[in-house]
Motif scaffolding. Structure first.
Motif, PDB file in Angstrom:
ATOM      1  N   THR A  48      41.743   1.462  53.081  1.00 38.32           N
ATOM      2  CA  THR A  48      40.895   0.292  52.891  1.00 38.32           C
ATOM      3  C   THR A  48      40.446   0.202  51.432  1.00 38.32           C
ATOM      4  OG1 THR A  48      40.037   0.541  55.131  1.00 38.32           O
ATOM      5  CG2 THR A  48      38.744  -0.825  53.652  1.00 38.32           C
ATOM      6  N   ALA A  49      40.502  -0.998  50.835  1.00 42.30           N
ATOM      7  CA  ALA A  49      39.990  -1.208  49.481  1.00 42.30           C
ATOM      8  C   ALA A  49      38.472  -1.063  49.480  1.00 42.30           C
ATOM      9  CB  ALA A  49      40.396  -2.590  48.982  1.00 42.30           C
ATOM     10  N   LEU A  50      37.928  -0.577  48.363  1.00 41.65           N
ATOM     11  CA  LEU A  50      36.483  -0.362  48.247  1.00 41.65           C
ATOM     12  C   LEU A  50      35.845  -1.360  47.291  1.00 41.65           C
ATOM     13  CD1 LEU A  50      36.317   3.517  47.922  1.00 41.65           C
ATOM     14  CD2 LEU A  50      35.920   2.132  49.955  1.00 41.65           C
ATOM     15  N   ARG A  51      34.610  -1.705  47.590  1.00 40.02           N
ATOM     16  CA  ARG A  51      33.852  -2.599  46.703  1.00 40.02           C
ATOM     17  C   ARG A  51      33.465  -1.922  45.395  1.00 40.02           C
ATOM     18  NH1 ARG A  51      30.812  -7.068  49.838  1.00 40.02           N
ATOM     19  NH2 ARG A  51      31.961  -7.009  51.780  1.00 40.02           N
ATOM     20  N   THR A  57      40.977  -2.580  38.662  1.00 41.00           N
ATOM     21  CA  THR A  57      41.659  -1.629  39.534  1.00 41.00           C
ATOM     22  C   THR A  57      40.933  -1.548  40.874  1.00 41.00           C
ATOM     23  OG1 THR A  57      40.384   0.231  38.672  1.00 41.00           O
ATOM     24  CG2 THR A  57      42.534  -0.180  37.657  1.00 41.00           C
ATOM     25  N   ILE A  58      41.694  -1.208  41.877  1.00 42.57           N
ATOM     26  CA  ILE A  58      41.158  -1.082  43.229  1.00 42.57           C
ATOM     27  C   ILE A  58      41.137   0.396  43.607  1.00 42.57           C
ATOM     28  CG2 ILE A  58      41.517  -1.656  45.676  1.00 42.57           C
ATOM     29  CD1 ILE A  58      40.839  -4.085  43.984  1.00 42.57           C
ATOM     30  N   SER A  59      39.966   0.883  44.002  1.00 42.20           N
ATOM     31  CA  SER A  59      39.839   2.213  44.580  1.00 42.20           C
ATOM     32  C   SER A  59      39.907   2.071  46.093  1.00 42.20           C
ATOM     33  CB  SER A  59      38.526   2.865  44.153  1.00 42.20           C
ATOM     34  OG  SER A  59      38.521   3.078  42.757  1.00 42.20           O
ATOM     35  N   THR A  60      40.268   3.146  46.784  1.00 40.28           N
ATOM     36  CA  THR A  60      40.492   3.038  48.221  1.00 40.28           C
ATOM     37  C   THR A  60      39.832   4.159  49.007  1.00 40.28           C
ATOM     38  OG1 THR A  60      42.545   4.295  48.087  1.00 40.28           O
ATOM     39  CG2 THR A  60      42.735   1.899  47.966  1.00 40.28           C
ATOM     40  N   LEU A  61      39.573   3.848  50.254  1.00 39.11           N
ATOM     41  CA  LEU A  61      39.177   4.816  51.259  1.00 39.11           C
ATOM     42  C   LEU A  61      40.423   5.094  52.096  1.00 39.11           C
ATOM     43  CD1 LEU A  61      37.160   6.337  53.177  1.00 39.11           C
ATOM     44  CD2 LEU A  61      36.833   4.126  54.322  1.00 39.11           C
ATOM     45  N   VAL A  62      40.862   6.348  52.117  1.00 35.67           N
ATOM     46  CA  VAL A  62      41.996   6.757  52.945  1.00 35.67           C
ATOM     47  C   VAL A  62      41.433   7.705  53.997  1.00 35.67           C
ATOM     48  CG1 VAL A  62      44.268   7.843  53.019  1.00 35.67           C
ATOM     49  CG2 VAL A  62      43.551   6.586  50.966  1.00 35.67           C
ATOM     50  N   GLY A 114      31.121   3.928  54.300  1.00 27.64           N
ATOM     51  CA  GLY A 114      31.257   3.493  55.686  1.00 27.64           C
ATOM     52  C   GLY A 114      31.590   4.589  56.675  1.00 27.64           C
ATOM     53  N   GLN A 115      32.650   5.328  56.438  1.00 26.93           N
ATOM     54  CA  GLN A 115      33.121   6.328  57.390  1.00 26.93           C
ATOM     55  C   GLN A 115      32.721   7.722  56.912  1.00 26.93           C
ATOM     56  OE1 GLN A 115      35.308   6.293  60.427  1.00 26.93           O
ATOM     57  NE2 GLN A 115      34.356   8.298  60.343  1.00 26.93           N
ATOM     58  N   PRO A 116      31.751   8.383  57.574  1.00 24.11           N
ATOM     59  CA  PRO A 116      31.435   9.760  57.199  1.00 24.11           C
ATOM     60  C   PRO A 116      32.439  10.730  57.827  1.00 24.11           C
ATOM     61  CG  PRO A 116      30.036   9.114  59.012  1.00 24.11           C
ATOM     62  CD  PRO A 116      30.862   7.897  58.646  1.00 24.11           C
ATOM     63  N   LEU A 117      32.414  11.967  57.355  1.00 21.17           N
ATOM     64  CA  LEU A 117      33.147  13.019  58.033  1.00 21.17           C
ATOM     65  C   LEU A 117      32.625  13.063  59.459  1.00 21.17           C
ATOM     66  CD1 LEU A 117      35.093  15.500  57.609  1.00 21.17           C
ATOM     67  CD2 LEU A 117      33.014  16.846  57.302  1.00 21.17           C
ATOM     68  N   ASP A 118      33.518  13.052  60.438  1.00 17.31           N
ATOM     69  CA  ASP A 118      33.100  12.876  61.822  1.00 17.31           C
ATOM     70  C   ASP A 118      34.042  13.651  62.731  1.00 17.31           C
ATOM     71  OD1 ASP A 118      31.529  11.427  63.865  1.00 17.31           O
ATOM     72  OD2 ASP A 118      33.425  10.415  64.309  1.00 17.31           O
ATOM     73  N   VAL A 119      33.506  14.272  63.769  1.00 15.81           N
ATOM     74  CA  VAL A 119      34.316  14.993  64.751  1.00 15.81           C
ATOM     75  C   VAL A 119      34.014  14.421  66.127  1.00 15.81           C
ATOM     76  CG1 VAL A 119      34.870  17.227  65.793  1.00 15.81           C
ATOM     77  CG2 VAL A 119      34.216  17.105  63.370  1.00 15.81           C
ATOM     78  N   ASP A 144      40.881   4.133  41.413  1.00 17.15           N
ATOM     79  CA  ASP A 144      41.799   3.337  40.596  1.00 17.15           C
ATOM     80  C   ASP A 144      43.237   3.419  41.063  1.00 17.15           C
ATOM     81  OD1 ASP A 144      39.524   2.829  39.071  1.00 17.15           O
ATOM     82  OD2 ASP A 144      39.925   4.506  37.719  1.00 17.15           O
ATOM     83  N   LEU A 145      43.457   3.066  42.307  1.00 15.90           N
ATOM     84  CA  LEU A 145      44.780   3.206  42.912  1.00 15.90           C
ATOM     85  C   LEU A 145      45.711   2.039  42.540  1.00 15.90           C
ATOM     86  CD1 LEU A 145      46.625   4.811  44.740  1.00 15.90           C
ATOM     87  CD2 LEU A 145      45.606   3.635  46.696  1.00 15.90           C
TER      88      LEU A 145
END
Length: 150
Positions: A48-51, A57-62, A114-119, A144-145
């Motif tokens: 997902t692209a990040l604000r 450049t676009i940074s991302t959440l993978v 948005g998405q924390p480390l989660d189990v 900066d992907l």
């Protein structure tokens, strides 16, 4: 710049392999039942692209899924403690190496994007065998992907 998916995936898999908790570690979601003992499977789940991206450049959440699996053959009272010990080890490793050796800005442990480390625990039926699973959602921030070009 391109996403170094192989490097990041290898780093995530390496932590699981080095933990000593797993009989096998896969860099993909298994299509077949993996067998006896603990198995870890890692695969990218979402990009997902990040604000917080830069001006051009676009940074991302993978987000990676890191799944711990155990067949339900073991004594039932032993399954969850064994799995939690393995998952705890991985969460500690990802917290301690939160840039995965410089491949990321960071693992987003607390969910700033948005998405924390989660189990999450659950069950999975595969090839006629019931498995206990614990899935780690591992959110990784990559700077900066992609470049924006007019």
């Amino acid at each position: 710049m391109a996403l170094d998916i192989t490097g990041i995936l290898d780093a995530v898999v390496s932590h699981a392999a080095a933990s000593g908790h797993y009989e096998r570690v896969n860099g993909h979601e298994p299509e077949n039942a993996p067998g006896h003992g603990l198995t870890c499977a890692v695969w990218p789940n979402r990009i997902t692209a990040l604000r917080s991206s830069g001006l051009n450049t676009i940074s991302t959440l993978v987000v990676f899924n890191v799944r711990t699996m155990s067949p339900m053959f073991d004594p039932p009272d032993a399954i969850d403690p064994t799995m939690v010990a393995a998952v705890d080890s991985l969460c500690g490793a990802y917290s301690g190496d939160f840039t995965l050796g410089g491949l990321l800005r960071h693992v987003d442990l607390l969910g700033a994007y948005g998405q924390p480390l989660d189990v999450r625990a659950g069950y999975l039926q595969q090839d006629g065998t019931k498995y206990r699973v614990m899935d780690i959602a591992l959110p990784c921030i990559v700077n900066d992907l992609w470049e924006e070009v007019a």
